[in-house]
Design a protein around this motif. Structure first.
Motif, PDB file in Angstrom:
ATOM      1  N   LYS A  79      34.535  33.961  53.403  1.00  0.00           N
ATOM      2  CA  LYS A  79      34.950  35.354  53.202  1.00  0.00           C
ATOM      3  C   LYS A  79      33.816  36.316  52.894  1.00  0.00           C
ATOM      4  N   ALA A 150      46.475  33.413  34.876  1.00  0.00           N
ATOM      5  CA  ALA A 150      46.374  33.086  36.297  1.00  0.00           C
ATOM      6  C   ALA A 150      46.364  31.572  36.511  1.00  0.00           C
ATOM      7  N   ASP A 190      47.510  30.836  40.304  1.00  0.00           N
ATOM      8  CA  ASP A 190      47.895  32.014  41.069  1.00  0.00           C
ATOM      9  C   ASP A 190      46.653  32.525  41.803  1.00  0.00           C
ATOM     10  N   PHE A 191      46.563  32.207  43.091  1.00  0.00           N
ATOM     11  CA  PHE A 191      45.360  32.495  43.878  1.00  0.00           C
ATOM     12  C   PHE A 191      44.993  33.973  43.832  1.00  0.00           C
ATOM     13  N   ALA A 192      45.929  34.850  44.162  1.00  0.00           N
ATOM     14  CA  ALA A 192      45.636  36.283  44.248  1.00  0.00           C
ATOM     15  C   ALA A 192      45.288  36.858  42.885  1.00  0.00           C
ATOM     16  N   ARG A 193      45.991  36.435  41.847  1.00  0.00           N
ATOM     17  CA  ARG A 193      45.735  36.969  40.510  1.00  0.00           C
ATOM     18  C   ARG A 193      44.350  36.561  40.013  1.00  0.00           C
ATOM     19  N   GLU A 195      41.819  35.633  41.907  1.00  0.00           N
ATOM     20  CA  GLU A 195      40.834  36.274  42.781  1.00  0.00           C
ATOM     21  C   GLU A 195      40.544  37.700  42.321  1.00  0.00           C
ATOM     22  N   ALA A 196      41.572  38.444  41.976  1.00  0.00           N
ATOM     23  CA  ALA A 196      41.378  39.831  41.537  1.00  0.00           C
ATOM     24  C   ALA A 196      40.539  39.889  40.265  1.00  0.00           C
ATOM     25  N   HIS A 199      36.844  39.008  41.082  1.00  0.00           N
ATOM     26  CA  HIS A 199      36.131  40.129  41.697  1.00  0.00           C
ATOM     27  C   HIS A 199      35.742  41.164  40.624  1.00  0.00           C
ATOM     28  N   PRO A 224      38.696  31.148  44.698  1.00  0.00           N
ATOM     29  CA  PRO A 224      39.490  32.019  45.565  1.00  0.00           C
ATOM     30  C   PRO A 224      38.692  33.171  46.171  1.00  0.00           C
ATOM     31  N   VAL A 225      37.631  33.636  45.488  1.00  0.00           N
ATOM     32  CA  VAL A 225      36.852  34.745  46.043  1.00  0.00           C
ATOM     33  C   VAL A 225      36.122  34.333  47.308  1.00  0.00           C
ATOM     34  N   GLY A 227      37.618  32.358  49.499  1.00  0.00           N
ATOM     35  CA  GLY A 227      38.646  31.988  50.444  1.00  0.00           C
ATOM     36  C   GLY A 227      38.981  30.514  50.415  1.00  0.00           C
TER      37      GLY A 227
END
Length: 293
Positions: A79, A150, A190-193, A195-196, A199, A224-225, A227
């Motif tokens: 990513k 997360a 929680d992948f998206a949580r 990752e946020a 970042h 997760p950052v 991918g």
């Protein structure tokens, strides 16, 4: 070896002598003709957590060739570009050693120069990288609470003897210690949580650890950052963890630590972390091997 738009791509695994263990990385020994978009495309197609691209080599001076081979290197996950990657450094060093012979190298990374020594031990090549100067920082309570949320890890499942910190040795990692091996094994986040949050805090991975003995640790690294759900063996995080352990007085200033990683993924690997009282930098070493096909 394979070809991608005329580019020779090698595949190596790092921190295991078994191609089915450790952490695989793509290695491009001559990426001088690739721009960032092309390198990212190669990394994404390979799908490994990171790949290494050697974009240049220092030229011999007027007095003859330099004593140490130096290369400019860049690292890409599927990513994004990352400032430093330990397992891809080991993979690239082993690829160069197989081509040119063992010895001393210096990789010029965006995080700073990283010396690497490759030696043959018992019939196997072993690479030892020396990190840039490390740092260990506190994490804000709200940020830690978000990370635990997360992960779905209750605060009571943490090891109070290893408090959470952000550690850096070329890339930033949040160190969180589990109180039991079972807690470490039960990873479903929680992948998206996550990752946020990563970042926002400029984190490369979370270094989740369980202390097996005074110098032996089991670790896992959500990524997760990049991918990737989880990194199978993480040299940059191992270096950061060595700095963390020393800074918190968990180990002597001179110590050798063993980190086991990848067992929960079915890709076991071993990372050796060396601390020296006369050098703030951290050394991480491991074996590796070519992946055919």
């Amino acid at each position: 070896m394979s070809q991608n738009s005329g580019t020779e791509i090698l595949r190596y695994t790092a921190f295991s002598a078994d191609p089915a263990g450790g952490n695989p990385a793509g290695v491009v020994l001559d990426a001088s003709g690739l721009d960032a978009a092309a390198m990212l495309a190669v990394a994404a197609e390979l799908g490994y957590s990171e790949s290494a691209f050697l974009t240049g080599r220092n030229e011999p001076g007027h007095d003859g060739p330099p004593a140490v081979r130096e290369y400019t290197i860049r690292y890409f996950s599927p990513k994004a570009e990352v400032p430093f990657c330990g397992h891809a450094t080991v993979a690239a060093a082993l690829a160069l050693a197989e081509r040119d012979g063992p010895g001393d190298l210096v990789f010029r990374t965006s995080a700073g120069p990283v010396p690497v020594t490759v030696a043959r031990e018992g019939g196997e090549l072993r690479a030892t990288l020396t990190s840039v100067a490390p740092e260990v920082m506190d994490i804000a309570p709200d940020d830690l609470a978000e990370a635990l949320a997360a992960l779905d890890w209750p605060a009571g499942d943490l090891d109070p003897a290893l408090p959470p910190r952000i550690a850096y040795a070329g890339a930033r990692h949040l160190v969180v210690a589990a109180a039991t091996r079972e807690r470490l094994a039960d990873l479903d986040y929680d992948f998206a949580r996550l990752e946020a949050l990563m970042h926002r805090l400029d984190l490369t991975t979370l270094q989740l650890v369980w202390r097996s003995s005074s110098t032996v640790f089991h670790v896992r690294d959500p990524f997760p950052v990049g991918g990737v759900v989880e990194d199978p063996a993480t040299g940059a995080a191992a270096a950061a963890f060595g700095a963390y352990a020393r800074a918190l007085g968990l180990v002597p200033d001179t110590a050798t630590l063993t980190l086991h990683q990848g067992e929960d993924l079915g890709r076991p690997g071993t990372l050796t972390v060396e601390l020296r009282s006369d050098d703030v930098r951290v050394r991480v070493s491991g074996t590796g091997t070519r992946i055919e096909g």
